[in-house]
Design a protein around this motif. Structure first.
Motif, PDB file in Angstrom:
ATOM      1  N   SER A   1     -10.432   5.386  -3.431  1.00 34.59           N
ATOM      2  CA  SER A   1     -11.371   4.390  -3.071  1.00 34.59           C
ATOM      3  C   SER A   1     -11.890   4.726  -1.678  1.00 34.59           C
ATOM      4  O   SER A   1     -13.301   4.295  -1.624  1.00 34.59           O
ATOM      5  CB  SER A   1     -10.839   3.060  -3.451  1.00 34.59           C
ATOM      6  OG  SER A   1     -11.730   2.108  -3.330  1.00 34.59           O
ATOM      7  N   HIS A   2     -10.914   5.102  -0.774  1.00 41.05           N
ATOM      8  CA  HIS A   2     -11.489   5.016   0.417  1.00 41.05           C
ATOM      9  C   HIS A   2     -12.225   6.345   0.611  1.00 41.05           C
ATOM     10  O   HIS A   2     -13.463   6.294   1.321  1.00 41.05           O
ATOM     11  CB  HIS A   2     -10.173   5.313   1.382  1.00 41.05           C
ATOM     12  CG  HIS A   2     -10.585   5.259   3.100  1.00 41.05           C
ATOM     13  ND1 HIS A   2     -10.754   6.662   3.604  1.00 41.05           N
ATOM     14  CD2 HIS A   2     -10.748   4.407   3.814  1.00 41.05           C
ATOM     15  CE1 HIS A   2     -11.205   6.347   4.730  1.00 41.05           C
ATOM     16  NE2 HIS A   2     -11.168   4.918   4.856  1.00 41.05           N
TER      17      HIS A   2
ATOM     18  N   SER B   1      -5.032   5.594  -6.189  1.00 39.72           N
ATOM     19  CA  SER B   1      -6.364   5.047  -6.193  1.00 39.72           C
ATOM     20  C   SER B   1      -6.874   4.351  -4.795  1.00 39.72           C
ATOM     21  O   SER B   1      -8.240   4.409  -4.658  1.00 39.72           O
ATOM     22  CB  SER B   1      -6.285   3.696  -7.173  1.00 39.72           C
ATOM     23  OG  SER B   1      -6.133   4.222  -8.530  1.00 39.72           O
ATOM     24  N   ILE B   2      -5.845   3.913  -4.069  1.00 40.43           N
ATOM     25  CA  ILE B   2      -6.679   3.362  -2.682  1.00 40.43           C
ATOM     26  C   ILE B   2      -7.076   4.432  -1.949  1.00 40.43           C
ATOM     27  O   ILE B   2      -8.239   4.435  -1.395  1.00 40.43           O
ATOM     28  CB  ILE B   2      -5.069   2.686  -2.082  1.00 40.43           C
ATOM     29  CG1 ILE B   2      -4.804   1.546  -2.955  1.00 40.43           C
ATOM     30  CG2 ILE B   2      -5.911   2.190  -0.650  1.00 40.43           C
ATOM     31  CD1 ILE B   2      -3.637   0.766  -2.281  1.00 40.43           C
TER      32      ILE B   2
ATOM     33  N   ALA C   1     -11.273  -0.628   0.552  1.00 42.44           N
ATOM     34  CA  ALA C   1     -10.706   0.243  -0.455  1.00 42.44           C
ATOM     35  C   ALA C   1      -9.962  -0.401  -1.633  1.00 42.44           C
ATOM     36  O   ALA C   1     -10.112  -0.299  -2.834  1.00 42.44           O
ATOM     37  CB  ALA C   1     -10.136   1.445   0.284  1.00 42.44           C
ATOM     38  N   MET C   2      -9.075  -1.246  -1.253  1.00 39.33           N
ATOM     39  CA  MET C   2      -8.215  -2.087  -2.117  1.00 39.33           C
ATOM     40  C   MET C   2      -8.938  -2.971  -3.098  1.00 39.33           C
ATOM     41  O   MET C   2      -8.858  -3.176  -4.113  1.00 39.33           O
ATOM     42  CB  MET C   2      -7.095  -2.649  -1.479  1.00 39.33           C
ATOM     43  CG  MET C   2      -6.088  -1.621  -0.755  1.00 39.33           C
ATOM     44  SD  MET C   2      -4.605  -2.716  -0.205  1.00 39.33           S
ATOM     45  CE  MET C   2      -5.400  -3.435   1.248  1.00 39.33           C
TER      46      MET C   2
ATOM     47  N   ALA D   1      -0.256   5.052   0.962  1.00 35.39           N
ATOM     48  CA  ALA D   1      -1.867   4.980   1.116  1.00 35.39           C
ATOM     49  C   ALA D   1      -2.271   4.745   2.397  1.00 35.39           C
ATOM     50  O   ALA D   1      -3.271   5.205   2.733  1.00 35.39           O
ATOM     51  CB  ALA D   1      -2.483   3.923  -0.019  1.00 35.39           C
ATOM     52  N   LYS D   2      -1.615   3.338   3.165  1.00 36.09           N
ATOM     53  CA  LYS D   2      -1.954   3.149   4.610  1.00 36.09           C
ATOM     54  C   LYS D   2      -1.791   4.432   5.356  1.00 36.09           C
ATOM     55  O   LYS D   2      -2.696   4.780   6.128  1.00 36.09           O
ATOM     56  CB  LYS D   2      -1.180   2.379   4.904  1.00 36.09           C
ATOM     57  CG  LYS D   2      -1.445   1.787   6.405  1.00 36.09           C
ATOM     58  CD  LYS D   2      -0.285   0.575   6.747  1.00 36.09           C
ATOM     59  CE  LYS D   2      -0.537   0.358   8.244  1.00 36.09           C
ATOM     60  NZ  LYS D   2       0.161  -0.982   8.756  1.00 36.09           N
TER      61      LYS D   2
ATOM     62  N   PRO E   1       0.643  -1.100   0.216  1.00 35.84           N
ATOM     63  CA  PRO E   1      -0.098   0.018  -0.045  1.00 35.84           C
ATOM     64  C   PRO E   1       0.691   1.351   0.191  1.00 35.84           C
ATOM     65  O   PRO E   1       0.274   2.134  -0.306  1.00 35.84           O
ATOM     66  CB  PRO E   1      -0.901  -0.181   1.343  1.00 35.84           C
ATOM     67  CG  PRO E   1      -0.857  -1.477   1.718  1.00 35.84           C
ATOM     68  CD  PRO E   1       0.325  -2.085   1.228  1.00 35.84           C
TER      69      PRO E   1
ATOM     70  N   LEU F   1      -3.909  -6.026  -4.664  1.00 39.09           N
ATOM     71  CA  LEU F   1      -5.158  -5.249  -4.186  1.00 39.09           C
ATOM     72  C   LEU F   1      -6.369  -6.080  -3.576  1.00 39.09           C
ATOM     73  O   LEU F   1      -7.030  -5.889  -2.824  1.00 39.09           O
ATOM     74  CB  LEU F   1      -5.737  -4.361  -5.271  1.00 39.09           C
ATOM     75  CG  LEU F   1      -5.078  -3.232  -5.803  1.00 39.09           C
ATOM     76  CD1 LEU F   1      -5.557  -2.590  -7.077  1.00 39.09           C
ATOM     77  CD2 LEU F   1      -5.216  -2.185  -4.710  1.00 39.09           C
TER      78      LEU F   1
ATOM     79  N   LEU G   1      -9.556  -0.077   4.803  1.00 38.17           N
ATOM     80  CA  LEU G   1      -8.416   0.006   3.810  1.00 38.17           C
ATOM     81  C   LEU G   1      -8.512  -1.160   2.819  1.00 38.17           C
ATOM     82  O   LEU G   1      -8.513  -1.017   1.865  1.00 38.17           O
ATOM     83  CB  LEU G   1      -7.215   0.100   4.487  1.00 38.17           C
ATOM     84  CG  LEU G   1      -5.854   0.164   3.658  1.00 38.17           C
ATOM     85  CD1 LEU G   1      -6.114   1.224   2.618  1.00 38.17           C
ATOM     86  CD2 LEU G   1      -4.524   0.166   4.237  1.00 38.17           C
ATOM     87  N   ASN G   2      -8.930  -2.543   3.575  1.00 34.52           N
ATOM     88  CA  ASN G   2      -8.973  -3.635   2.798  1.00 34.52           C
ATOM     89  C   ASN G   2     -10.104  -3.447   1.929  1.00 34.52           C
ATOM     90  O   ASN G   2     -10.088  -3.985   0.775  1.00 34.52           O
ATOM     91  CB  ASN G   2      -9.136  -5.047   3.711  1.00 34.52           C
ATOM     92  CG  ASN G   2      -7.987  -5.217   4.356  1.00 34.52           C
ATOM     93  OD1 ASN G   2      -6.795  -4.881   4.209  1.00 34.52           O
ATOM     94  ND2 ASN G   2      -8.054  -5.742   5.666  1.00 34.52           N
TER      95      ASN G   2
END
Length: 263
Positions: free
Chosen positions: A118-119, A114-115, A157-158, A76-77, A73, A144, A154-155
């Protein structure tokens, strides 16, 4: 010497071997069983090696890089954690992302932006990431799908990101007008000197896809709200492409250009 080769990690499962065979067929390159051979042994046979890993942890090896390319990630994390604590992410801010938005990332790379997007658009939004290189696209798509973190949302979102393996201009041209709220492009991998140890291996695999005026024209047609561009601070690309709004953030800047109206 082969150009590319497919193998697996040590002690693969039958499912991993089957997927390696499938990738060899799709990528039209040889598959060779691992049989406890070192990766250097494979790199003496091929310039680049795709390794099918356990739990979707695939890796790309090349003799030109000391480190393999693999999905993680990355920032992103941390960015999602900051958002959860109430901070405003610069990409989310300039793109005005909100739940339910449709977000198109034309330069997926590792997928960190993108992550984050997505979140931001969860739970009803959609994120599509376009990556021209089929090997990068496969590694990131698997990552992802399988990577697991303990950060809330987070998961999800991926898992929600759809990876498309295609040239981004060709993909744009096939889309209808106003298909996405935001169209995003980050040419930093191709046009800038990347210092991050996480991103350096990507440069040996990434395709050379310039952000041209044709790309921008199609992106403005496809966007409902804006086209957002990310580049290093001081980059001339904003001036070259005529971005009217630029926001500086640490080592990078973001530019936003309104979508076409009247369509």
């Amino acid at each position: 010497m082969e150009d590319k080769l497919i193998t697996t990690s040590v002690s693969p499962t039958p499912e991993m071997i089957e997927r390696a065979y499938q990738l060899a067929t799709r990528f039209q390159c040889p598959f060779e069983e691992r049989l406890h051979k070192t990766m250097n042994a494979f790199l003496r046979k091929a310039d680049k090696v795709y390794m099918v890993g356990k739990l979707g942890r695939d890796m790309l090896y090349t003799a030109d890089s000391e480190q393999p390319f693999f999905f993680h990630p990355s920032m992103a994390k941390i960015r999602v954690q900051r958002m959860l604590s109430g901070e405003v992410d610069p990409l989310v801010s300039i793109a005005q992302l909100r739940p339910g938005d449709d977000f198109l990332d034309l330069t997926l790379g590792l997928g960190a932006d993108s992550i984050v997007a997505s979140h931001a658009v969860a739970p009803a939004g959609n994120v599509v990431g376009v990556e021209k290189n089929p090997f990068i696209a496969e590694v990131v798509a698997q990552g992802l799908k399988h990577w697991d973190e303990d950060v809330p949302g987070l998961n999800e979102a991926m898992r929600s990101i759809m990876v498309v393996q295609q040239d981004h201009l060709a993909y744009l041209r096939a889309l209808k007008d106003r298909s996405f709220d935001t169209v995003y492009v980050d040419p930093m991998f191709r046009e800038a000197r990347v210092h991050s140890a996480h991103l350096t291996p990507l440069r040996f695999w990434a395709e050379d896809e310039k952000v041209t005026k044709d790309v921008l024209k199609e992106a403005k047609r496809v966007a409902r709200r804006a086209v957002v561009l990310k580049a290093e601070r001081g980059s001339q690309i904003f001036t070259r492409l005529g971005f009217p709004e630029i926001k500086k953030h640490r080592s990078v800047s973001y530019g936003a250009m309104p979508a076409e109206r009247g369509r």
